[in-house]
Design an enzyme around this catalytic site. Structure first.
Site, short mmCIF file in Angstrom:
data_model
loop_
_atom_site.label_atom_id
_atom_site.label_comp_id
_atom_site.label_asym_id
_atom_site.label_seq_id
_atom_site.Cartn_x
_atom_site.Cartn_y
_atom_site.Cartn_z
N GLU A 175 24.07 117.12 -16.96
CA GLU A 175 23.69 115.58 -17.22
C GLU A 175 25.04 114.90 -17.32
OE1 GLU A 175 20.06 116.78 -20.08
OE2 GLU A 175 22.07 116.24 -21.07
N GLY A 213 11.14 117.94 -21.51
CA GLY A 213 10.05 118.50 -21.03
C GLY A 213 8.89 117.78 -21.13
N MET A 251 15.70 118.04 -27.68
CA MET A 251 16.47 118.66 -28.84
C MET A 251 17.35 117.72 -29.30
SD MET A 251 17.05 122.48 -27.32
CE MET A 251 17.50 123.38 -28.83
N GLU A 252 17.41 116.54 -28.98
CA GLU A 252 18.57 115.64 -29.43
C GLU A 252 18.01 114.14 -29.83
OE1 GLU A 252 19.83 118.66 -27.03
OE2 GLU A 252 18.98 116.77 -26.20
N ASP A 280 10.58 119.22 -16.29
CA ASP A 280 9.75 120.34 -16.11
C ASP A 280 8.48 120.01 -17.37
OD1 ASP A 280 10.70 122.25 -18.81
OD2 ASP A 280 11.94 120.55 -18.29
#
Length: 227
Positions: A12, A78, A170-171, A194
Protein backbone atom coordinates in the site's frame (compact mmCIF):
# COMPACT_ATOMS: atom_id res chain seq x y z
CA UNK A 1 -3.02 21.98 5.05
CA UNK A 2 -0.94 19.22 6.60
CA UNK A 3 -2.49 15.83 5.77
CA UNK A 4 -1.40 12.64 7.48
CA UNK A 5 -1.80 9.41 5.47
CA UNK A 6 -1.49 6.05 7.20
CA UNK A 7 -1.28 2.68 5.43
CA UNK A 8 -0.61 -0.72 6.96
CA UNK A 9 1.37 -2.65 4.36
CA UNK A 10 4.43 -2.09 2.19
CA UNK A 11 2.42 -2.79 -0.97
CA UNK A 12 0.00 0.00 0.00
CA UNK A 13 2.86 2.36 0.80
CA UNK A 14 4.33 1.83 -2.67
CA UNK A 15 1.02 2.82 -4.27
CA UNK A 16 0.68 6.04 -2.24
CA UNK A 17 4.29 7.23 -2.12
CA UNK A 18 4.17 8.47 -5.72
CA UNK A 19 1.76 11.20 -4.58
CA UNK A 20 4.58 13.06 -2.86
CA UNK A 21 6.89 15.54 -4.56
CA UNK A 22 10.09 16.79 -2.94
CA UNK A 23 9.84 13.72 -0.74
CA UNK A 24 12.20 13.24 2.18
CA UNK A 25 12.41 10.50 4.79
CA UNK A 26 12.50 11.12 8.52
CA UNK A 27 12.70 8.80 11.53
CA UNK A 28 10.97 9.54 14.83
CA UNK A 29 11.10 7.08 17.72
CA UNK A 30 12.00 4.32 15.29
CA UNK A 31 9.09 5.12 12.97
CA UNK A 32 9.70 6.10 9.33
CA UNK A 33 7.76 9.02 7.86
CA UNK A 34 7.80 10.37 4.31
CA UNK A 35 7.24 14.12 4.07
CA UNK A 36 6.46 15.79 0.78
CA UNK A 37 4.20 18.18 -1.06
CA UNK A 38 1.16 17.92 -3.29
CA UNK A 39 -0.10 21.28 -4.49
CA UNK A 40 -0.48 23.50 -1.44
CA UNK A 41 -0.62 20.56 0.94
CA UNK A 42 2.11 19.01 3.04
CA UNK A 43 1.69 15.23 3.13
CA UNK A 44 2.97 13.05 5.95
CA UNK A 45 2.93 9.39 4.89
CA UNK A 46 3.75 6.38 7.03
CA UNK A 47 3.39 2.61 7.00
CA UNK A 48 2.11 1.58 10.42
CA UNK A 49 2.26 -2.17 10.15
CA UNK A 50 -0.73 -4.47 10.48
CA UNK A 51 -3.18 -4.49 13.37
CA UNK A 52 -4.61 -2.28 16.06
CA UNK A 53 -1.57 -1.77 18.26
CA UNK A 54 0.78 -0.91 15.38
CA UNK A 55 -1.68 1.49 13.78
CA UNK A 56 -2.66 3.21 17.04
CA UNK A 57 0.96 3.69 18.07
CA UNK A 58 1.93 5.13 14.70
CA UNK A 59 -1.09 7.45 14.63
CA UNK A 60 -0.15 8.91 18.00
CA UNK A 61 3.46 9.27 16.87
CA UNK A 62 2.30 11.17 13.77
CA UNK A 63 0.05 13.48 15.78
CA UNK A 64 2.71 14.35 18.35
CA UNK A 65 5.52 14.96 15.87
CA UNK A 66 3.72 16.48 12.86
CA UNK A 67 0.40 17.92 14.14
CA UNK A 68 -1.64 17.08 11.00
CA UNK A 69 -4.85 18.97 10.28
CA UNK A 70 -6.48 15.67 9.36
CA UNK A 71 -5.56 12.01 8.97
CA UNK A 72 -6.55 9.73 6.10
CA UNK A 73 -6.33 5.97 6.50
CA UNK A 74 -6.25 4.19 3.20
CA UNK A 75 -5.40 0.72 1.95
CA UNK A 76 -7.26 -2.46 1.24
CA UNK A 77 -10.19 -4.11 3.00
CA UNK A 78 -12.25 -7.23 2.60
CA UNK A 79 -15.82 -6.83 1.39
CA UNK A 80 -18.28 -8.57 3.72
CA UNK A 81 -21.56 -7.64 2.06
CA UNK A 82 -23.11 -8.79 -1.21
CA UNK A 83 -23.16 -5.17 -2.36
CA UNK A 84 -19.37 -4.83 -2.29
CA UNK A 85 -17.19 -5.71 -5.27
CA UNK A 86 -13.43 -5.88 -5.74
CA UNK A 87 -11.98 -2.41 -6.59
CA UNK A 88 -14.94 -0.59 -4.99
CA UNK A 89 -14.03 2.06 -2.42
CA UNK A 90 -15.81 2.06 0.94
CA UNK A 91 -15.51 5.18 3.08
CA UNK A 92 -16.12 4.54 6.74
CA UNK A 93 -19.01 6.72 7.76
CA UNK A 94 -19.01 4.54 10.86
CA UNK A 95 -16.19 2.39 12.19
CA UNK A 96 -16.45 -0.29 14.89
CA UNK A 97 -14.26 -2.91 16.57
CA UNK A 98 -15.66 -6.30 15.64
CA UNK A 99 -13.47 -8.15 18.16
CA UNK A 100 -14.27 -6.17 21.33
CA UNK A 101 -16.76 -7.29 23.97
CA UNK A 102 -16.79 -5.60 27.39
CA UNK A 103 -19.98 -6.94 28.93
CA UNK A 104 -23.73 -6.46 28.72
CA UNK A 105 -23.58 -2.83 29.84
CA UNK A 106 -21.72 -1.93 26.63
CA UNK A 107 -22.69 -2.30 23.00
CA UNK A 108 -20.82 -4.86 20.87
CA UNK A 109 -17.50 -3.31 19.87
CA UNK A 110 -17.62 -0.65 22.57
CA UNK A 111 -14.77 0.04 24.97
CA UNK A 112 -16.14 1.55 28.21
CA UNK A 113 -16.11 5.36 28.31
CA UNK A 114 -15.74 5.57 24.53
CA UNK A 115 -18.35 5.65 21.77
CA UNK A 116 -19.74 2.37 20.48
CA UNK A 117 -18.79 3.54 17.00
CA UNK A 118 -16.37 6.11 15.66
CA UNK A 119 -17.19 8.35 12.70
CA UNK A 120 -15.23 9.77 9.83
CA UNK A 121 -15.22 13.55 9.67
CA UNK A 122 -18.43 14.66 7.88
CA UNK A 123 -16.67 17.20 5.64
CA UNK A 124 -13.98 14.74 4.57
CA UNK A 125 -16.63 12.11 3.97
CA UNK A 126 -18.72 14.46 1.84
CA UNK A 127 -15.73 15.36 -0.31
CA UNK A 128 -14.79 11.71 -0.77
CA UNK A 129 -18.31 10.86 -1.91
CA UNK A 130 -18.35 13.81 -4.32
CA UNK A 131 -15.44 12.49 -6.42
CA UNK A 132 -16.33 11.97 -10.08
CA UNK A 133 -14.93 8.60 -11.05
CA UNK A 134 -15.97 5.38 -12.73
CA UNK A 135 -14.99 3.54 -9.54
CA UNK A 136 -17.86 2.97 -7.14
CA UNK A 137 -17.44 5.01 -3.95
CA UNK A 138 -19.94 4.65 -1.14
CA UNK A 139 -20.06 4.97 2.64
CA UNK A 140 -21.08 2.66 5.42
CA UNK A 141 -19.86 0.63 8.36
CA UNK A 142 -16.27 -0.67 8.45
CA UNK A 143 -15.51 -3.37 11.03
CA UNK A 144 -11.96 -3.65 12.41
CA UNK A 145 -10.23 -6.34 14.41
CA UNK A 146 -7.00 -8.26 14.84
CA UNK A 147 -8.02 -11.10 12.56
CA UNK A 148 -7.59 -12.08 8.96
CA UNK A 149 -11.15 -12.92 7.89
CA UNK A 150 -10.78 -15.87 5.54
CA UNK A 151 -13.81 -18.13 5.85
CA UNK A 152 -17.58 -18.01 5.88
CA UNK A 153 -17.90 -18.85 9.58
CA UNK A 154 -15.83 -15.83 10.62
CA UNK A 155 -17.67 -13.56 8.20
CA UNK A 156 -21.09 -14.76 9.37
CA UNK A 157 -20.17 -14.08 12.99
CA UNK A 158 -19.29 -10.46 12.18
CA UNK A 159 -22.40 -9.98 10.04
CA UNK A 160 -24.62 -11.42 12.77
CA UNK A 161 -23.32 -8.80 15.20
CA UNK A 162 -22.99 -5.96 12.70
CA UNK A 163 -25.48 -6.69 9.89
CA UNK A 164 -24.80 -3.32 8.23
CA UNK A 165 -21.07 -4.00 7.95
CA UNK A 166 -19.70 -3.48 4.44
CA UNK A 167 -15.99 -4.09 4.87
CA UNK A 168 -13.49 -5.54 7.31
CA UNK A 169 -9.93 -4.44 8.05
CA UNK A 170 -7.43 -4.42 10.90
CA UNK A 171 -6.65 -0.71 11.45
CA UNK A 172 -9.50 1.75 10.76
CA UNK A 173 -11.09 1.61 14.22
CA UNK A 174 -7.86 1.98 16.17
CA UNK A 175 -6.75 4.95 14.05
CA UNK A 176 -10.22 6.49 14.40
CA UNK A 177 -10.06 5.90 18.16
CA UNK A 178 -6.74 7.75 18.54
CA UNK A 179 -7.98 10.59 16.31
CA UNK A 180 -11.14 10.84 18.45
CA UNK A 181 -9.05 11.11 21.62
CA UNK A 182 -6.90 13.85 20.06
CA UNK A 183 -9.70 15.71 18.22
CA UNK A 184 -8.15 15.16 14.78
CA UNK A 185 -10.50 14.94 11.75
CA UNK A 186 -10.27 11.45 10.28
CA UNK A 187 -11.38 9.54 7.19
CA UNK A 188 -11.17 5.83 6.44
CA UNK A 189 -10.92 5.34 2.66
CA UNK A 190 -10.64 1.63 1.87
CA UNK A 191 -10.35 -0.25 -1.44
CA UNK A 192 -12.02 -3.65 -1.61
CA UNK A 193 -9.34 -6.21 -2.47
CA UNK A 194 -11.27 -9.42 -1.85
CA UNK A 195 -14.51 -10.86 -0.53
CA UNK A 196 -13.81 -13.23 2.36
CA UNK A 197 -15.90 -16.37 2.54
CA UNK A 198 -15.92 -17.19 -1.17
CA UNK A 199 -14.28 -20.30 -2.50
CA UNK A 200 -10.54 -19.81 -3.19
CA UNK A 201 -10.55 -16.45 -1.42
CA UNK A 202 -6.74 -16.34 -1.22
CA UNK A 203 -6.42 -16.50 -4.99
CA UNK A 204 -8.85 -13.60 -5.32
CA UNK A 205 -6.76 -11.49 -2.93
CA UNK A 206 -3.50 -12.30 -4.72
CA UNK A 207 -5.07 -11.53 -8.10
CA UNK A 208 -6.06 -8.08 -6.83
CA UNK A 209 -2.39 -7.16 -6.48
CA UNK A 210 -1.62 -8.55 -9.91
CA UNK A 211 -4.30 -6.45 -11.62
CA UNK A 212 -2.74 -3.00 -11.22
CA UNK A 213 -4.47 -1.65 -8.08
CA UNK A 214 -2.58 1.61 -8.68
CA UNK A 215 -5.63 2.84 -10.61
CA UNK A 216 -7.79 2.52 -7.51
CA UNK A 217 -5.19 4.05 -5.20
CA UNK A 218 -4.89 7.04 -7.51
CA UNK A 219 -8.40 8.07 -6.47
CA UNK A 220 -6.97 9.24 -3.17
CA UNK A 221 -4.93 11.69 -5.25
CA UNK A 222 -8.20 13.20 -6.48
CA UNK A 223 -9.44 13.45 -2.90
CA UNK A 224 -6.32 15.26 -1.71
CA UNK A 225 -6.58 17.68 -4.62
CA UNK A 226 -10.04 18.89 -3.50
CA UNK A 227 -9.27 19.22 0.22
Amino acid sequence: MTIGIIVAMLSELACIKDLLTDCREESNEGAIFYIGKRGNHTLILTQSGIGKVCSATRTLNMIYHYHPDCILNTGVAGGIDISTQVFDIVTGKEIVYHDVWCGEENEPGQIPEYPARFYSDPELLEKALSLQTSTRIYSGLICSGDQFITNRKELDKIKATFPNGLAVDMESASIAHVCYMNKIPFLSFRIISDTPGIEDHTTQYNRFWEEAPQKSFEIIKQLIDIL
